[in-house]
Design a protein around this motif. Structure first.
Motif, PDB file in Angstrom:
ATOM      1  N   ASN A  61     109.339  17.634 -19.196  1.00 49.27           N
ATOM      2  CA  ASN A  61     108.285  16.613 -19.144  1.00 49.27           C
ATOM      3  C   ASN A  61     108.503  15.523 -20.173  1.00 49.27           C
ATOM      4  O   ASN A  61     108.293  14.347 -19.904  1.00 49.27           O
ATOM      5  CB  ASN A  61     106.907  17.252 -19.347  1.00 49.27           C
ATOM      6  CG  ASN A  61     106.463  18.048 -18.143  1.00 49.27           C
ATOM      7  OD1 ASN A  61     106.963  17.875 -17.048  1.00 49.27           O
ATOM      8  ND2 ASN A  61     105.519  18.945 -18.362  1.00 49.27           N
ATOM      9  N   ARG A  62     108.929  15.922 -21.359  1.00 49.35           N
ATOM     10  CA  ARG A  62     109.196  14.938 -22.414  1.00 49.35           C
ATOM     11  C   ARG A  62     110.292  13.969 -21.964  1.00 49.35           C
ATOM     12  O   ARG A  62     110.180  12.755 -22.123  1.00 49.35           O
ATOM     13  CB  ARG A  62     109.594  15.650 -23.701  1.00 49.35           C
ATOM     14  CG  ARG A  62     109.705  14.754 -24.906  1.00 49.35           C
ATOM     15  CD  ARG A  62     110.048  15.550 -26.151  1.00 49.35           C
ATOM     16  NE  ARG A  62     109.099  16.613 -26.419  1.00 49.35           N
ATOM     17  CZ  ARG A  62     107.996  16.470 -27.155  1.00 49.35           C
ATOM     18  NH1 ARG A  62     107.724  15.312 -27.698  1.00 49.35           N
ATOM     19  NH2 ARG A  62     107.187  17.481 -27.357  1.00 49.35           N
ATOM     20  N   LYS A  63     111.356  14.494 -21.357  1.00 46.28           N
ATOM     21  CA  LYS A  63     112.457  13.655 -20.885  1.00 46.28           C
ATOM     22  C   LYS A  63     111.979  12.704 -19.785  1.00 46.28           C
ATOM     23  O   LYS A  63     112.320  11.527 -19.782  1.00 46.28           O
ATOM     24  CB  LYS A  63     113.599  14.528 -20.365  1.00 46.28           C
ATOM     25  CG  LYS A  63     114.795  13.731 -19.926  1.00 46.28           C
ATOM     26  CD  LYS A  63     115.932  14.620 -19.468  1.00 46.28           C
ATOM     27  CE  LYS A  63     117.080  13.736 -19.026  1.00 46.28           C
ATOM     28  NZ  LYS A  63     118.115  14.455 -18.351  1.00 46.28           N
ATOM     29  N   LYS A  64     111.156  13.210 -18.867  1.00 45.80           N
ATOM     30  CA  LYS A  64     110.631  12.370 -17.784  1.00 45.80           C
ATOM     31  C   LYS A  64     109.749  11.250 -18.330  1.00 45.80           C
ATOM     32  O   LYS A  64     109.809  10.116 -17.855  1.00 45.80           O
ATOM     33  CB  LYS A  64     109.842  13.216 -16.790  1.00 45.80           C
ATOM     34  CG  LYS A  64     110.704  14.074 -15.909  1.00 45.80           C
ATOM     35  CD  LYS A  64     109.840  14.887 -14.960  1.00 45.80           C
ATOM     36  CE  LYS A  64     110.669  15.812 -14.090  1.00 45.80           C
ATOM     37  NZ  LYS A  64     109.828  16.610 -13.181  1.00 45.80           N
ATOM     38  N   LEU A  65     108.926  11.566 -19.331  1.00 44.05           N
ATOM     39  CA  LEU A  65     108.069  10.544 -19.929  1.00 44.05           C
ATOM     40  C   LEU A  65     108.895   9.476 -20.646  1.00 44.05           C
ATOM     41  O   LEU A  65     108.617   8.283 -20.528  1.00 44.05           O
ATOM     42  CB  LEU A  65     107.073  11.183 -20.894  1.00 44.05           C
ATOM     43  CG  LEU A  65     105.945  11.971 -20.244  1.00 44.05           C
ATOM     44  CD1 LEU A  65     105.175  12.764 -21.292  1.00 44.05           C
ATOM     45  CD2 LEU A  65     105.016  11.055 -19.485  1.00 44.05           C
TER      46      LEU A  65
END
Length: 101
Positions: A61-65
């Motif tokens: 999720n951090r990478k997607k954000l």
């Protein structure tokens, strides 16, 4: 102004961002709202227990954000450059920005 709060595992707010209502509406209609899966979690807010639908910021999720915001910044910069035209910005800066995009 509205706000987005990020919580750490001990249920305490670790980071608080105030945003304009139209920015939050844009986020809600964008791919940002599709990142991660909301799960109800009890947390303390100002000393009171609340149950909120939260998204865990794990690696994926951090990478997607990060990708979402990077893409958004690049696209917004590109649009601004196109609207401004070359006559309002020094050539060297236009070149750098276009290369960055």
């Amino acid at each position: 102004m509205l706000d987005i709060s990020f919580y750490i595992n001990n249920d305490q707010s670790s980071y608080h961002v105030e945003v304009a209502e139209n920015f939050l509406e844009w986020l809600a209609r964008s791919e940002f709202a599709k990142i991660g899966e909301e799960k109800p979690k009890k947390i303390l807010i100002d000393g009171e227990k609340e149950t909120l639908p939260l998204v865990k910021l794990g690696k994926v999720n951090r990478k997607k954000l990060i990708e979402f915001f990077n893409d958004s910044i690049v696209n917004e910069t590109k649009e601004i450059l196109n609207q401004l035209g070359e006559s309002l910005i020094k050539e060297e800066r236009i070149y750098r920005l276009k290369k960055l995009i």
